[in-house]
Design a protein around this motif. Structure first.
Motif, PDB file in Angstrom:
ATOM      1  N   GLU A   1       0.847  -1.177   0.000  1.00 15.09           N
ATOM      2  CA  GLU A   1       0.000   0.000   0.000  1.00 15.09           C
ATOM      3  C   GLU A   1       0.890   1.237   0.000  1.00 15.09           C
ATOM      4  OE1 GLU A   1      -3.635   1.619   2.656  1.00 15.09           O
ATOM      5  OE2 GLU A   1      -3.294  -0.527   2.599  1.00 15.09           O
TER       6      GLU A   1
ATOM      7  N   TRP B   1       0.068   5.223   2.376  1.00  9.67           N
ATOM      8  CA  TRP B   1       0.659   5.665   3.648  1.00  9.67           C
ATOM      9  C   TRP B   1       2.104   6.094   3.463  1.00  9.67           C
ATOM     10  CZ3 TRP B   1      -2.339   7.253   7.159  1.00  9.67           C
ATOM     11  CH2 TRP B   1      -3.585   6.670   7.370  1.00  9.67           C
TER      12      TRP B   1
ATOM     13  N   PHE C   1       1.944   9.555   2.140  1.00  6.90           N
ATOM     14  CA  PHE C   1       1.539  10.434   3.240  1.00  6.90           C
ATOM     15  C   PHE C   1       2.737  10.749   4.133  1.00  6.90           C
ATOM     16  CE2 PHE C   1      -0.268  10.802   7.602  1.00  6.90           C
ATOM     17  CZ  PHE C   1      -0.937  12.005   7.413  1.00  6.90           C
TER      18      PHE C   1
ATOM     19  N   VAL D   1      -6.095  11.584   9.272  1.00  5.33           N
ATOM     20  CA  VAL D   1      -5.873  10.155   9.482  1.00  5.33           C
ATOM     21  C   VAL D   1      -7.116   9.463  10.041  1.00  5.33           C
ATOM     22  CG1 VAL D   1      -4.577   8.497  10.870  1.00  5.33           C
ATOM     23  CG2 VAL D   1      -3.377  10.349   9.717  1.00  5.33           C
TER      24      VAL D   1
ATOM     25  N   LYS E   1      -9.103   9.451   5.904  1.00  7.97           N
ATOM     26  CA  LYS E   1      -8.338   8.382   5.255  1.00  7.97           C
ATOM     27  C   LYS E   1      -8.996   7.075   5.448  1.00  7.97           C
ATOM     28  CE  LYS E   1      -4.462   7.461   3.069  1.00  7.97           C
ATOM     29  NZ  LYS E   1      -4.367   7.651   1.714  1.00  7.97           N
TER      30      LYS E   1
END
Length: 73
Positions: free
Chosen positions: A18, A21, A24, A69, A73
């Motif tokens: 993924e 993240w 981010f 977050v 998200k």
């Protein structure tokens, strides 16, 4: 089964990486660098102005990260 067969990813389930993240985290690191440069620059101009900017931006940034977050998200 040999040792090379045990480590072959095609035999078992694949793990999806993924990258959201990771991106981010990289964005946070860049923003932290910009924040640090801004605060250092303001501290060289006026200490009180630099401290006000550091405290204000830290609080606003922390709240923004938490909202992003936990809820977005």
């Amino acid at each position: 089964m040999s040792a090379s067969d045990a480590n072959d990813p095609s035999d078992g389930p694949t793990v999806a990486v993924e990258t959201g993240w990771f991106r981010f985290g990289v964005a946070l690191a860049v923003l932290q660098l910009v924040f640090l440069a801004l605060v250092i620059g303001l501290l060289q101009i006026d200490v009180v102005l630099g401290l006000i900017a550091a405290v204000t931006l830290s609080i606003v940034g922390g709240i923004a990260i938490t909202v992003y977050v936990l809820w977005l998200k």
